[in-house]
Design an enzyme around this catalytic site. Structure first.
Site, PDB file in Angstrom:
ATOM      1  NE  ARG A  99      -4.025  -0.948  10.281  1.00 38.55           N
ATOM      2  CZ  ARG A  99      -2.851  -0.397   9.984  1.00 38.55           C
ATOM      3  NH1 ARG A  99      -2.786   0.630   9.185  1.00 38.55           N
ATOM      4  NH2 ARG A  99      -1.750  -0.900  10.475  1.00 38.55           N
ATOM      5  NE  ARG A 102       8.152  -3.167   5.855  1.00 34.77           N
ATOM      6  CZ  ARG A 102       6.851  -3.023   5.986  1.00 34.77           C
ATOM      7  NH1 ARG A 102       6.169  -2.389   5.053  1.00 34.77           N
ATOM      8  NH2 ARG A 102       6.220  -3.496   7.017  1.00 34.77           N
ATOM      9  CE  LYS A 113      -2.080  -0.852   3.951  1.00 31.84           C
ATOM     10  NZ  LYS A 113      -1.424  -2.091   4.406  1.00 31.84           N
ATOM     11  NE  ARG A 168       6.645  -0.076  10.458  1.00 30.33           N
ATOM     12  CZ  ARG A 168       5.493  -0.150   9.814  1.00 30.33           C
ATOM     13  NH1 ARG A 168       5.396   0.290   8.568  1.00 30.33           N
ATOM     14  NH2 ARG A 168       4.432  -0.649  10.396  1.00 30.33           N
ATOM     15  NE  ARG A 223       2.354  -4.180  11.471  1.00 28.80           N
ATOM     16  CZ  ARG A 223       3.423  -4.021  10.692  1.00 28.80           C
ATOM     17  NH1 ARG A 223       4.566  -4.580  11.005  1.00 28.80           N
ATOM     18  NH2 ARG A 223       3.329  -3.302   9.605  1.00 28.80           N
TER      19      ARG A 223
HETATM   20  P1  AMP Z   1       1.188   0.806   9.479  1.00 24.96           P
HETATM   21  O1  AMP Z   1       2.398   1.643   9.245  1.00 24.96           O
HETATM   22  O2  AMP Z   1       0.007   1.253   8.666  1.00 24.96           O
HETATM   23  O3  AMP Z   1       1.461  -0.661   9.356  1.00 24.96           O
HETATM   24  O4  AMP Z   1       0.755   1.045  11.002  1.00 24.96           O
HETATM   25  C1  AMP Z   1       1.629   0.720  12.077  1.00 24.96           C
HETATM   26  C2  AMP Z   1       0.834   0.653  13.374  1.00 24.96           C
HETATM   27  O5  AMP Z   1       0.233   1.925  13.627  1.00 24.96           O
HETATM   28  C3  AMP Z   1      -0.331  -0.327  13.372  1.00 24.96           C
HETATM   29  O6  AMP Z   1       0.090  -1.640  13.692  1.00 24.96           O
HETATM   30  C4  AMP Z   1      -1.214   0.272  14.451  1.00 24.96           C
HETATM   31  O7  AMP Z   1      -0.706   0.021  15.746  1.00 24.96           O
HETATM   32  C5  AMP Z   1      -1.075   1.763  14.193  1.00 24.96           C
HETATM   33  N1  AMP Z   1      -2.061   2.255  13.215  1.00 24.96           N
HETATM   34  C6  AMP Z   1      -1.825   2.786  11.969  1.00 24.96           C
HETATM   35  N2  AMP Z   1      -2.961   3.148  11.371  1.00 24.96           N
HETATM   36  C7  AMP Z   1      -3.972   2.840  12.239  1.00 24.96           C
HETATM   37  C8  AMP Z   1      -5.384   2.960  12.192  1.00 24.96           C
HETATM   38  N3  AMP Z   1      -6.013   3.451  11.121  1.00 24.96           N
HETATM   39  N4  AMP Z   1      -6.088   2.534  13.281  1.00 24.96           N
HETATM   40  C9  AMP Z   1      -5.476   2.032  14.372  1.00 24.96           C
HETATM   41  N5  AMP Z   1      -4.149   1.882  14.473  1.00 24.96           N
HETATM   42  C10 AMP Z   1      -3.395   2.285  13.421  1.00 24.96           C
END
Ligand code: AMP
Length: 192
Positions: free
Chosen positions: A88, A127, A13, A139, A150
């Site tokens: 999400r 990654r 994404k 990360r 996740r």
């Molecule tokens: P990502 O970079 O999108 O994989 O997000 C990393 C982490 O940020 C996720 O595992 C969640 O803990 C938090 N996070 C990101 N976007 C959301 C969202 N829309 N709702 C809830 N938690 C989020």
């Protein structure tokens, strides 16, 4: 152009959103990036989100809805934006619908990247290896245990969004297992 990208962690994404920002001159709004910035700056939101993020769980809808609503109001979003990692959960999608309606805005498309879950773990490992090779910081949620959590969070809370957006007639599905350029071309066909 206002877009949403759906798909499990590691589906590509962020990569696709980045490519489209250049093409359409609109920003990529990654809630993950925004939350990581808040954690790095140790803001109130960052302090509340850190442990939840490190555990691979979802931050509360209330927090993310508010940061997205504020971000959409920024001048660089006037021509549109690409949401990456938001909504999400179904309640976040409902909140987004209300948020956009109250701002007089509409979504153009919801693009779902379909991927094979077994391949996602390999992508996550790649990654991490690439980031380490480039001298970057890995990360804190890019480890097999948090990654699996996740994926579980995705299956339980985010996957139902496909049905939600299929119901509104906005959902477009793309094969996210193809190479990056093919995926981009498929997305551009949808948006043309
Ligand atoms: P990502 O970079 O999108 O994989 O997000 C990393 C982490 O940020 C996720 O595992 C969640 O803990 C938090 N996070 C990101 N976007 C959301 C969202 N829309 N709702 C809830 N938690 C989020």
């Amino acid at each position: 152009m206002r877009l949403i990208f759906l798909g499990p962690p590691g589906a590509g994404k962020g990569t696709q959103a980045k490519l489209l920002t250049e093409r359409y001159g609109i920003p990529q709004l990654s809630t993950g990036d925004m939350l990581r910035a808040a954690v790095a700056q140790a803001t109130e939101v960052g302090k509340r989100a850190k442990a939840v993020m490190d555990a691979g769980q979802l931050v509360s809808d209330e927090i993310v809805n508010e940061i997205v609503s504020d971000r959409i109001d920024a001048p660089d979003c006037a021509k549109g934006f690409i949401l990456d990692g938001y909504p999400r959960t179904v309640p976040q999608a409902v909140a987004l619908d209300l948020m956009l309606e109250s701002k007089g805005l509409k979504l153009d498309a919801v693009i779902e990247l379909k991927v094979d879950e077994a391949a996602l773990v390999r992508r996550m490992e790649n990654r991490v290896a690439e980031t380490v090779a480039a001298g970057g910081t890995v990360r804190s949620d890019d480890n097999p245990e948090a990654f699996k959590r996740r994926l579980t969070e995705y299956r339980e809370k985010t996957a139902p969004l496909s049905e939600y957006y299929a119901g509104t007639g906005q959902l477009k599905t793309v094969d996210g297992m193809a190479d990056v350029n093919t995926v981009t071309a498929e997305i551009e066909k949808i948006l043309a």
